[in-house]
Design an enzyme around this catalytic site. Structure first.
Site, PDB file in Angstrom:
ATOM      1  N   ALA A 169       0.805  -1.232   0.000  1.00 14.77           N
ATOM      2  CA  ALA A 169       0.000   0.000   0.000  1.00 14.77           C
ATOM      3  C   ALA A 169       0.833   1.274   0.000  1.00 14.77           C
ATOM      4  CB  ALA A 169      -0.931   0.009   1.215  1.00 14.77           C
TER       5      ALA A 169
ATOM      6  N   GLY B  38       2.089   3.269  -5.815  1.00 14.99           N
ATOM      7  CA  GLY B  38       1.357   2.795  -6.976  1.00 14.99           C
ATOM      8  C   GLY B  38      -0.123   2.567  -6.754  1.00 14.99           C
ATOM      9  N   ILE B  39      -0.618   1.471  -7.310  1.00 15.93           N
ATOM     10  CA  ILE B  39      -2.044   1.144  -7.239  1.00 15.93           C
ATOM     11  C   ILE B  39      -2.467   0.902  -5.796  1.00 15.93           C
ATOM     12  CG2 ILE B  39      -3.807  -0.505  -7.971  1.00 15.93           C
ATOM     13  CD1 ILE B  39      -2.033  -1.028 -10.461  1.00 15.93           C
ATOM     14  N   GLY B  40      -1.616   0.225  -5.023  1.00 12.21           N
ATOM     15  CA  GLY B  40      -1.942  -0.046  -3.632  1.00 12.21           C
ATOM     16  C   GLY B  40      -2.113   1.226  -2.827  1.00 12.21           C
TER      17      GLY B  40
ATOM     18  N   SER C  83      -3.767  -9.732 -13.881  1.00 16.00           N
ATOM     19  CA  SER C  83      -3.287  -9.048 -15.087  1.00 16.00           C
ATOM     20  C   SER C  83      -3.818  -9.775 -16.316  1.00 16.00           C
ATOM     21  CB  SER C  83      -1.757  -9.028 -15.110  1.00 16.00           C
ATOM     22  OG  SER C  83      -1.271  -8.563 -16.358  1.00 16.00           O
TER      23      SER C  83
ATOM     24  N   TYR D 116       6.087 -14.621 -14.409  1.00 19.35           N
ATOM     25  CA  TYR D 116       5.141 -13.571 -14.016  1.00 19.35           C
ATOM     26  C   TYR D 116       3.748 -13.876 -14.555  1.00 19.35           C
ATOM     27  CZ  TYR D 116       2.829  -9.015 -13.785  1.00 19.35           C
ATOM     28  OH  TYR D 116       1.928  -8.005 -13.546  1.00 19.35           O
TER      29      TYR D 116
END
Length: 407
Positions: free
Chosen positions: A126, A129-131, A254, A289
């Protein structure tokens, strides 16, 4: 009755007004004929709103018995019920999904008007970025947010930036290193001690393009961080999620899961993925990945099927392509590519939109079964995910692997 043309079917004809009861039922007043009705005069559909006011609003009754609404954050008063801005049509048939958001929608846009006071969210990764944008958006709307991060310094810096914007925000840090099962276990215990229930669990942290390396647990690092540690964390926090009665779990996946080097149920092999056979020189970081993200989608599907009847809904979410996050820093070539295409990339706040949509949107109540979300829209995952046997096999193999580690 004649109704003038309108660009929007939701626009009311002249002389009509939209209102809502305290319980959240929307009705329509016709001032010309002094009548009221439950259905929209144009669409014939019924709508509902929350029985609670949006975050930061208060209902007041004046001395003359008129009702006003006070927006404390923006310091303004209005006679219009703010809940009406978020009215939703009642769904008569399942899977009758109406898209209101897309890839350009931000997390704050989707959460606008929602009051998450009393809710608890746990977000891995968190601090950036997105977190970070997910945690920030939830905290802005009254949610208590636990930052599960490896770096205390970066987590506290992220929390400080939120508090600078919203001094009343409730954010806390707990150490979490997804490269260590012991750290995951300690993190889960601390969460359980501090919070009886977890309403939102966001499995966001991840790594990309890492060369071959085994963690202290003897597991390939990409597979452990992206998938296996999150799988273990859900097992440990399941009791807290069940205690929330209506909990949502989001696994950040993803679109690259479609390019994983497996295509059938028989080719799934968690053990070989966690400790890849052969020489390190034959190891492909990109394939690993993609495979980890396929496992994330299958894992989310397995959680949803096991626990949805108990009040837990689990979603796999693709936050978007070309998101400008720290993952681009894994290789100098990626940094150059992102610099060139930056005008066409999504911001982390936009990427967090799909995550927050899965956590908080009532629109998904119209969709049955497990849902894979791409740009705030239910999307079909890869064919191997649609084969139910895949998620069952993955669950069994991942569970057996953890048991082999005495977990």
């Amino acid at each position: 009755m004649y109704e003038p043309e309108s660009d929007s079917e939701d626009e009311l004809p002249p002389g009509w007004e939209e209102r809502a009861t305290l319980q959240g039922e929307v009705y329509y007043a016709n001032h010309t004929q002094s009548t009221t009705q439950w259905t929209h005069p144009r669409t014939g559909r019924r709508k509902t709103v929350s029985d609670k006011l949006p975050f930061g609003w208060e209902r007041k009754i004046l001395d003359d018995n008129k009702v006003v609404y006070v927006d404390h954050q923006n310091q303004r008063t209005t006679y219009t019920d703010p809940r009406l801005a978020f009215a939703v049509e009642q769904v008569e048939e399942k899977d009758d999904f109406r898209q209101r958001y897309d890839g350009s929608s931000t997390a704050l846009h989707i959460l606008h008007g929602q009051d998450l006071t009393g809710k608890v969210a746990v977000v891995t990764g968190a601090n950036s970025g997105i977190g970070f944008q997910t945690a920030r958006s939830l905290a802005f709307h009254g949610c208590q947010v636990v930052f599960g991060c490896r770096s205390e310094e970066r987590a506290n810096a992220a929390i400080s930036s939120i508090l600078a914007e919203r001094p009343a925000a409730q954010c806390s840090y707990l150490h979490l290193d997804l490269e260590s099962f012991a750290s995951v276990s300690q993190f889960a215990r601390r969460v359980a001690i501090q919070h009886r229930a977890v309403d939102f669990l966001v499995l966001n942290a991840g790594v990309f393009d890492r060369p071959y390396r085994l963690t202290e647990d003897g597991v390939e690092v990409t597979m452990q961080v992206n998938f296996l540690s999150h799988f273990y964390l859900v097992q440990l926090l399941m009791k807290a999620c069940l205690a929330a009665l209506d909990s949502r779990i989001v696994v950040v996946a993803s679109e690259s899961h479609r390019f994983a080097p497996v295509s059938t149920v028989d080719s799934l092999d968690v053990l070989a993925s966690c400790v890849p056979p052969g020489s390190p020189s034959a190891f492909s970081p990109v394939d690993q990945y993609n495979l980890s993200k396929l496992y994330c989608v299958l894992f989310a599907q397995a959680v949803h099927r096991r626990y949805s009847t108990l009040g837990i809904r689990c979603y796999a979410v693709h936050p978007g392509n070309l998101v400008n996050t720290n993952l681009k820093n894994s290789w100098w070539l990626y940094r150059i590519i992102f610099t060139l295409v930056r005008p066409f990339t999504k911001s982390p706040q936009q990427a967090a939109g799909s995550v927050v949509f899965a956590l908080c949107s009532r629109d998904l109540e119209a969709v049955q079964g497990f849902t894979y979300i791409n740009n705030c829209f239910p999307t079909k995952p890869s064919p191997i995910v649609e084969d139910r046997r895949s998620s069952e096999k993955l669950w069994e193999m991942a569970t057996q692997f953890l048991q082999s580690k005495n977990l």
